[in-house]
Enzyme design. Structure first.
Site, PDB file in Angstrom:
ATOM      1  N   SER A  21      46.279   1.238   4.654  1.00 56.06           N
ATOM      2  CA  SER A  21      46.282   1.267   6.119  1.00 56.06           C
ATOM      3  C   SER A  21      46.805  -0.032   6.729  1.00 56.06           C
ATOM      4  O   SER A  21      46.411  -1.127   6.319  1.00 56.06           O
ATOM      5  CB  SER A  21      44.872   1.533   6.645  1.00 56.06           C
ATOM      6  OG  SER A  21      44.850   1.462   8.061  1.00 56.06           O
ATOM      7  N   THR A  69      41.443   8.178   9.463  1.00 60.24           N
ATOM      8  CA  THR A  69      42.692   8.598   8.851  1.00 60.24           C
ATOM      9  C   THR A  69      42.399   9.687   7.815  1.00 60.24           C
ATOM     10  O   THR A  69      41.260  10.134   7.668  1.00 60.24           O
ATOM     11  CB  THR A  69      43.441   7.390   8.248  1.00 60.24           C
ATOM     12  OG1 THR A  69      44.738   7.808   7.826  1.00 60.24           O
ATOM     13  CG2 THR A  69      42.688   6.783   7.080  1.00 60.24           C
ATOM     14  N   LYS A  73      40.172  13.630   9.538  1.00 56.32           N
ATOM     15  CA  LYS A  73      40.398  13.832  10.974  1.00 56.32           C
ATOM     16  C   LYS A  73      39.765  15.115  11.522  1.00 56.32           C
ATOM     17  O   LYS A  73      39.465  15.190  12.714  1.00 56.32           O
ATOM     18  CB  LYS A  73      41.898  13.815  11.284  1.00 56.32           C
ATOM     19  CG  LYS A  73      42.538  12.442  11.117  1.00 56.32           C
ATOM     20  CD  LYS A  73      43.986  12.441  11.583  1.00 56.32           C
ATOM     21  CE  LYS A  73      44.606  11.067  11.437  1.00 56.32           C
ATOM     22  NZ  LYS A  73      45.985  11.013  11.977  1.00 56.32           N
ATOM     23  N   ASN A  94      41.125  11.069  15.657  1.00 58.26           N
ATOM     24  CA  ASN A  94      41.526   9.880  14.900  1.00 58.26           C
ATOM     25  C   ASN A  94      40.891   8.606  15.441  1.00 58.26           C
ATOM     26  O   ASN A  94      41.131   7.523  14.915  1.00 58.26           O
ATOM     27  CB  ASN A  94      43.054   9.729  14.882  1.00 58.26           C
ATOM     28  CG  ASN A  94      43.597   9.154  16.173  1.00 58.26           C
ATOM     29  OD1 ASN A  94      43.099   9.445  17.262  1.00 58.26           O
ATOM     30  ND2 ASN A  94      44.631   8.336  16.072  1.00 58.26           N
ATOM     31  N   ASP A 110      46.763   9.936  18.615  1.00 55.23           N
ATOM     32  CA  ASP A 110      48.061  10.203  17.989  1.00 55.23           C
ATOM     33  C   ASP A 110      49.048  10.800  18.985  1.00 55.23           C
ATOM     34  O   ASP A 110      50.240  10.466  18.978  1.00 55.23           O
ATOM     35  CB  ASP A 110      47.903  11.160  16.809  1.00 55.23           C
ATOM     36  CG  ASP A 110      47.331  10.483  15.571  1.00 55.23           C
ATOM     37  OD1 ASP A 110      47.498   9.253  15.438  1.00 55.23           O
ATOM     38  OD2 ASP A 110      46.727  11.180  14.735  1.00 55.23           O
ATOM     39  N   GLY A 137      51.581  20.217   9.287  1.00 55.80           N
ATOM     40  CA  GLY A 137      50.309  19.624   8.890  1.00 55.80           C
ATOM     41  C   GLY A 137      49.555  19.023  10.065  1.00 55.80           C
ATOM     42  O   GLY A 137      49.819  19.321  11.237  1.00 55.80           O
ATOM     43  N   GLY A 138      48.602  18.134   9.744  1.00 52.24           N
ATOM     44  CA  GLY A 138      47.752  17.546  10.765  1.00 52.24           C
ATOM     45  C   GLY A 138      48.512  16.758  11.810  1.00 52.24           C
ATOM     46  O   GLY A 138      48.197  16.832  13.006  1.00 52.24           O
TER      47      GLY A 138
END
Length: 291
Positions: A21, A69, A73, A94, A110, A137-138
Site C-alpha cells: 500500500s 483495501t 471493501k 474504502n 474511490d 470487478g470492485g
C-alpha cells in the site's frame, strides 16, 4: 493487529496483503507538510480478524478511522453503524471514520478520487458523453456509479457480458448503457466514428490487466474515438503498456496515481479535519511515490 500505546491521533489502512500500500506514504507526506501531530499506519488484517479489529478500534478515541483495501471493501459493510448513501449504492466501502461516541461510518472515496482529474472536462457542456470501461470487478463498481452520475453513457466490457449487464442494471437501472465482451476491443475495427466535436469520450482500464504479475490488457486503439481521454487505474507499474500505446496513438492519458491520490485526499479530510497540501498539483508527492 495491536498498536503500541501513544496519545497521538492516528488513522491507518487495512488489507490482506498490505505491504504494497502507498497510503502510508501519501498520508504521511501530507501530515508532515501540515505539521499535524498525527500518524497514518498500515495494519495487516485478515478476513477472520475484521470483526475483532473494529471492536477494538471503536473503543480507541485516538483512532480517527481507516482506509479499507482488498479484499475487505464489501466485508466491512455489516460491521459498521452507518453507511454513506453513495457507498451503499456502490456496495463497497474504502474509508471508515469513528465518531466521538464510537460509531463507525463507511464511505467510498474511490468514486470522487476517480472523477477528480476529469472534473475540468465534465464541467463543460457536451452534446454526448461516452465511456468504455474495461473490467467488472470492485473498482469498476465505483467508476460506473461515478460516471453514471455525470450523465455518461457507459459501454462496460468484461469476460462475462452477463455480469457486466447485471452490474449496470444494479447501479444505474434507468441508464441506456451497453455491454460488450472484453475480447471485442482486442481486435482492430474499421468503424468510422462520427464527428466528435462537443463530445466527451473516455477509455478506462478498471481491471487488474497490465498490473505486474497479470497478463497485459489487449486493447486496439482503433476502438477509441478521436479526442478520447485514456485512464488506467493500475499503479504497479505506473506507466503501463496500455498508457504507452495510448500516448503513441496521440491520446491524452491519466495514470493510476491520479485516482489513488484523489481518493486519499478525500479520506484525509475525513480523518484529520484538514485539507491536504496540493498546491503544486501533487508533483512533489508523485516524485516521492515513484522514486
Amino acid at each position: 493487529m495491536s498498536v503500541e500505546g501513544t496519545e497521538t491521533l492516528y488513522a491507518e489502512v487495512i488489507g490482506d496483503p498490505i505491504a504494497q500500500s502507498k497510503s502510508p506514504a501519501i498520508h504521511g507526506f501530507w501530515l508532515e507538510k501540515l505539521g499535524l501531530r498525527a500518524e497514518y499506519r498500515a495494519c495487516h488484517v485478515r478476513a477472520e480478524e475484521l470483526e475483532e479489529y473494529f471492536a477494538l478500534r471503536r473503543k480507541d478515541p485516538r483512532w480517527r478511522g481507516c482506509n479499507v483495501t482488498m479484499p475487505h471493501k464489501q466485508a466491512v459493510l455489516p460491521l459498521l453503524d452507518r453507511i454513506d448513501p453513495l457507498a451503499e449504492r456502490i456496495g463497497a466501502v474504502n474509508t471508515v471514520t469513528r465518531g466521538e461516541d464510537g460509531t463507525l461510518t463507511g464511505y467510498n472515496t474511490d468514486a470522487a478520487g476517480f472523477l477528480e482529474p476529469l472534473r475540468p472536462l465534465l464541467e463543460r457542456t457536451h452534446l454526448f458523453r461516452m465511456a468504455r470501461v474495461l473490467g467488472t470487478g470492485g473498482a469498476a463498481r465505483a467508476i460506473v456509479a461515478a460516471l453514471a452520475a455525470q450523465n455518461v453513457v457507459i459501454v462496460l466490457a468484461g469476460r462475462d457480458p452477463g455480469k457486466a449487464r447485471a452490474l449496470l442494471d444494479e447501479l444505474d437501472p434507468g441508464g441506456e448503457h451497453h455491454v460488450a465482451p472484453l475480447a471485442h476491443f482486442s481486435e482492430p475495427t474499421d468503424f468510422a466514428f462520427d464527428d466528435r466535436a462537443g463530445c466527451f469520450d473516455l477509455i478506462v482500464n478498471a481491471s487488474p490487466l497490465g498490473m505486474a504479475g497479470q497478463p497485459p490488457l489487449a486493447f486496439d486503439f482503433s476502438h477509441a474515438p478521436p479526442g478520447s481521454v485514456v485512464y488506467d487505474i493500475v499503479t504497479h507499474p505506473l506507466d503501463t503498456e496500455f498508457l504507452q500505446a495510448a500516448r503513441a496513438a496521440g491520446f491524452v492519458t491519466l495514470d493510476g496515481l491520479t485516482m489513488l491520490i484523489g481518493q486519499a485526499a478525500e479520506a484525509f479530510g475525513k480523518f484529520f479535519g484538514a485539507e491536504p497540501p496540493r498546491a503544486d498539483g501533487d508533483a512533489e508527492l508523485r516524485r516521492l511515490l515513484t522514486a
